[in-house]
Design an enzyme around this catalytic site. Structure first.
Site, PDB file in Angstrom:
ATOM      1  CG  HIS A 129      88.258  56.744  -5.978  1.00  0.00           C
ATOM      2  ND1 HIS A 129      86.986  57.077  -6.384  1.00  0.00           N
ATOM      3  CD2 HIS A 129      89.080  57.024  -7.022  1.00  0.00           C
ATOM      4  CE1 HIS A 129      87.047  57.540  -7.624  1.00  0.00           C
ATOM      5  NE2 HIS A 129      88.298  57.522  -8.035  1.00  0.00           N
ATOM      6  CG  ASP A 206      87.593  50.763  -4.368  1.00  0.00           C
ATOM      7  OD1 ASP A 206      87.947  50.129  -5.364  1.00  0.00           O
ATOM      8  OD2 ASP A 206      87.596  52.003  -4.304  1.00  0.00           O
ATOM      9  CD  GLN A 209      93.903  51.828  -8.934  1.00  0.00           C
ATOM     10  OE1 GLN A 209      94.738  51.200  -9.586  1.00  0.00           O
ATOM     11  NE2 GLN A 209      93.234  52.846  -9.441  1.00  0.00           N
ATOM     12  CE  LYS A 232      89.924  52.612 -11.755  1.00  0.00           C
ATOM     13  NZ  LYS A 232      90.527  53.906 -12.093  1.00  0.00           N
ATOM     14  CB  CYS A 370      88.731  60.684  -7.335  1.00  0.00           C
ATOM     15  SG  CYS A 370      88.268  61.327  -8.916  1.00  0.00           S
TER      16      CYS A 370
HETATM   17  N1  PMP Z   1      88.252  53.190  -6.375  1.00  0.00           N
HETATM   18  C1  PMP Z   1      89.540  53.358  -6.692  1.00  0.00           C
HETATM   19  C2  PMP Z   1      90.587  52.966  -5.685  1.00  0.00           C
HETATM   20  C3  PMP Z   1      89.893  53.877  -7.929  1.00  0.00           C
HETATM   21  O1  PMP Z   1      91.175  54.044  -8.244  1.00  0.00           O
HETATM   22  C4  PMP Z   1      88.868  54.228  -8.853  1.00  0.00           C
HETATM   23  C5  PMP Z   1      89.195  54.830 -10.189  1.00  0.00           C
HETATM   24  N2  PMP Z   1      90.163  55.829 -10.158  1.00  0.00           N
HETATM   25  C6  PMP Z   1      87.546  54.019  -8.466  1.00  0.00           C
HETATM   26  C7  PMP Z   1      87.276  53.493  -7.229  1.00  0.00           C
HETATM   27  C8  PMP Z   1      86.400  54.353  -9.376  1.00  0.00           C
HETATM   28  O2  PMP Z   1      86.406  53.495 -10.477  1.00  0.00           O
HETATM   29  P1  PMP Z   1      85.442  53.755 -11.704  1.00  0.00           P
HETATM   30  O3  PMP Z   1      85.667  55.174 -12.128  1.00  0.00           O
HETATM   31  O4  PMP Z   1      85.881  52.766 -12.720  1.00  0.00           O
HETATM   32  O5  PMP Z   1      84.057  53.533 -11.223  1.00  0.00           O
END
Ligand code: PMP
Length: 413
Positions: A129, A206, A209, A232, A370
Site C-alpha cells: 500500500h 503492515d 489487512q 478495518k 492505493c
Molecule cells: N496498509 C494496507 C495494506 C491497507 O490496506 C491500508 C488501508 N487501505 C493501509 C495500509 C492504510 O491504513 P489507514 O488508512 O488506516 O492508515
C-alpha cells in the site's frame, strides 16, 4: 452482548447486530464487500463508545477528578486489550496512533532516521500500500539510502529468491504487508523476518489487512514493528496501534513534541516521558481507543480462528464463482491468501462496475486501492475488489455474481 461462533455467523443475526447492514441500497438489502477499506461497526462497539462518552469522557492522564480517572482507566485498559490481542509482552509496547499510515510514518521518521544512512538500503515489496512505500521513499531521499523493491510474481506472490539474494549487511529495514489489500496474498512473514534478522535488518509489518482476519502473534511473526488500524477491524476510524519491541522503542527518539510525551520541560532541556507516552504527544483519540477495544472484544467473542476459517471458505467460493464467470478475470493466484479478491470485467471500466454493483446494493471498492505499483505490474489502471468480513455469507457471493451479470448485460459484454 457476547456471541458464540454459531450465532455470530448467522447472517440474519449479523444484520441485527450491525446496524448499517439493516438498510437497503437501490431497493436491495445491502451486501457489504468493502471490508478491506473499512468494516462496518457492530452495535456493541457503538454502544461502548456512547456509554463512555456519556459517563466517563474527559481528558486522560494527570487529572485527579473522577471523570479524568475513569477516562484514563478506560484508555489504558484499551491498551492492555490491544497488547493481548496481538500477543505483545507488555502494553508499554503499544503506541496509540491514528492508524496504520501514521504508525508507519512514525517508524520511518524515528527508528528509520536512526538506523539508515547514506548507502544503506530499505526494502519494501512491490505489493505494498502507498503508506508502506512513501514514508520509506521520503526517508531514503532524506538520508541518501536506496529503496529496494522485492518484486511480485505473476501469481501475486513475492519473489522470495530475489528477496533472499538482495538481503545484505546494507539492508537496514524490511517493510512488508502481512496481507495484501489488493491480491489478498498472505506473505510468509516468519521466514522473511528470519532472513532479515540474519543480516541485522529490522522488520516492519503492515498489519492493516491481517489483524482483522488472522489471529496475530507479533512474537511468533518475529518482526520488530507491527502496525494496524481500528477502522478495518470493526472499530472507529482515526485510531490504530503501533507495536514495537521495547528495546527498539526505548532507543528511538520521540516523533512529535508536545504535551504528554515529556517528563519535564525547561528551557535548559527537556526530558522524554517513559514508554509508550514518549510517542503520544497531545490529546489522543480517547473514545477511539475505547471503540478499538470494544471491537477487539467483539472479534474475540466470535474467535479469530473461526473467523479465519469462515473467511477463507468465503474467499475460495468467491474466487471460484468469479473464475467461472465469462469475461471476468481474477488478479493473481497467491499461494496463501486471506479475505480479498480483485477482479476485472473485460470491456467495462472498474468505476462503471462499481456503480452498477452499487445500484444492485452490492458495495465493492474500485480503483488502484492505493497500490499503484501492483496496477503497474499487471498493466491495469484499476480493479474491482471484493473483501470479506465476519458478517458476509455465501448469499453475498450470489448477489455479487448476479450484480456482475447485470453489469455485463448493461454494457453488453
Ligand atoms: N496498509 C494496507 C495494506 C491497507 O490496506 C491500508 C488501508 N487501505 C493501509 C495500509 C492504510 O491504513 P489507514 O488508512 O488506516 O492508515
Amino acid at each position: 452482548m457476547t456471541l458464540d461462533a454459531k450465532t455470530a455467523f448467522d447472517a440474519l443475526r449479523m444484520r441485527e447486530i450491525v446496524p448499517a447492514l439493516r438498510q437497503e441500497i437501490g431497493g436491495h438489502p445491502l451486501v457489504y464487500l468493502d471490508n478491506a477499506a473499512s468494516t462496518l461497526r457492530p452495535q456493541q462497539v457503538l454502544d461502548a463508545q456512547n456509554a463512555f462518552e456519556e459517563s466517563s469522557y474527559s481528558n486522560v492522564h494527570r487529572g485527579v477528578h473522577t471523570l479524568s480517572q475513569r477516562a484514563t482507566q478506560a484508555f489504558e485498559d484499551a491498551r492492555e486489550t490491544v497488547a493481548r490481542f496481538i500477543g505483545a509482552t507488555s502494553s508499554n509496547e503499544i503506541v496509540f496512533v491514528r492508524g496504520t499510515t501514521e504508525a508507519l510514518n512514525l517508524v520511518a521518521q524515528t527508528h528509520g532516521r536512526q538506523a539508515v544512512s547514506e548507502g544503506d538500503q530499505v526494502m519494501v515489496s512491490e505489493m505494498e500500500h502507498h503508506s508502506n512505500i512513501v514514508p520509506w521513499q521520503m526517508l531514503c531521499s532524506e538520508t541518501g539510502a536506496q529503496l529496494v523493491k522485492i518484486p511480485l510474481t505473476e501469481s501475486g506472490d513475492l519473489d522470495l529468491d530475489v528477496y533472499h539474494e538482495a538481503l545484505s549487511e546494507r539492508t537496514k529495514i524490511v517493510a512488508i504487508s502481512h496481507v495484501s489489500n489488493v491480491l489478498g496474498t498472505k506473505n510468509p512473514i516468519e521466514e522473511m523476518a528470519q532472513s532479515a534478522r540474519s543480516v541485522g535488518a529490522t522488520v516492519v509489518v503492515d498489519g492493516a489487512q491481517s489483524a482483522p482476519h488472522l489471529g496475530v502473534d507479533v512474537e511468533a511473526l518475529g518482526c520488530d514493528f507491527y502496525a494496524f488500524s481500528a477502522h478495518k477491524l470493526y472499530g472507529p476510524s482515526g485510531m490504530g496501534a503501533l507495536w514495537g519491541k521495547q528495546d527498539l522503542l526505548e532507543a528511538m527518539p520521540p516523533w512529535q513534541g508536545g504535551g504528554s510525551m515529556i517528563r519535564s520541560v525547561s528551557f535548559s532541556g527537556t526530558e522524554w516521558n517513559e514508554l509508550p507516552y514518549k510517542f503520544e504527544a497531545g490529546t489522543p483519540n480517547i473514545t477511539g481507543a475505547v471503540g478499538m477495544a470494544a471491537a477487539i472484544d467483539f472479534l474475540e467473542a466470535i474467535g479469530l480462528e473461526p473467523i479465519a476459517a469462515r473467511e477463507a471458505e468465503l474467499l475460495e467460493a468467491a474466487r471460484s464463482a468469479l473464475l467461472a464467470e465469462s469475461s471476468v478475470q481474477v488478479l493473481g493466484d497467491p499461494k496463501q491468501r486471506a479475505s480479498v479478491v480483485s477482479f476485472l470485467i473485460d470491456g467495462i471500466h472498474a468505476h462503471d462496475v462499481g456503480q452498477v454493483l452499487d445500484q444492485e446494493g452490492v458495495a465493492v471498492r474500485v480503483g488502484h486501492h492505493c497500490a499503484q505499483p501492483i496496477m503497474e505490474f499487471y498493466g491495469v489502471a484499476s480493479t474491482s475488489r471484493a473483501s470479506f468480513g465476519v458478517y458476509n455469507d455465501a448469499s453475498d457471493i450470489d448477489r455479487l455474481i448476479d450484480a456482475i451479470r447485470t453489469a455485463k448485460s448493461f454494457f453488453a459484454v
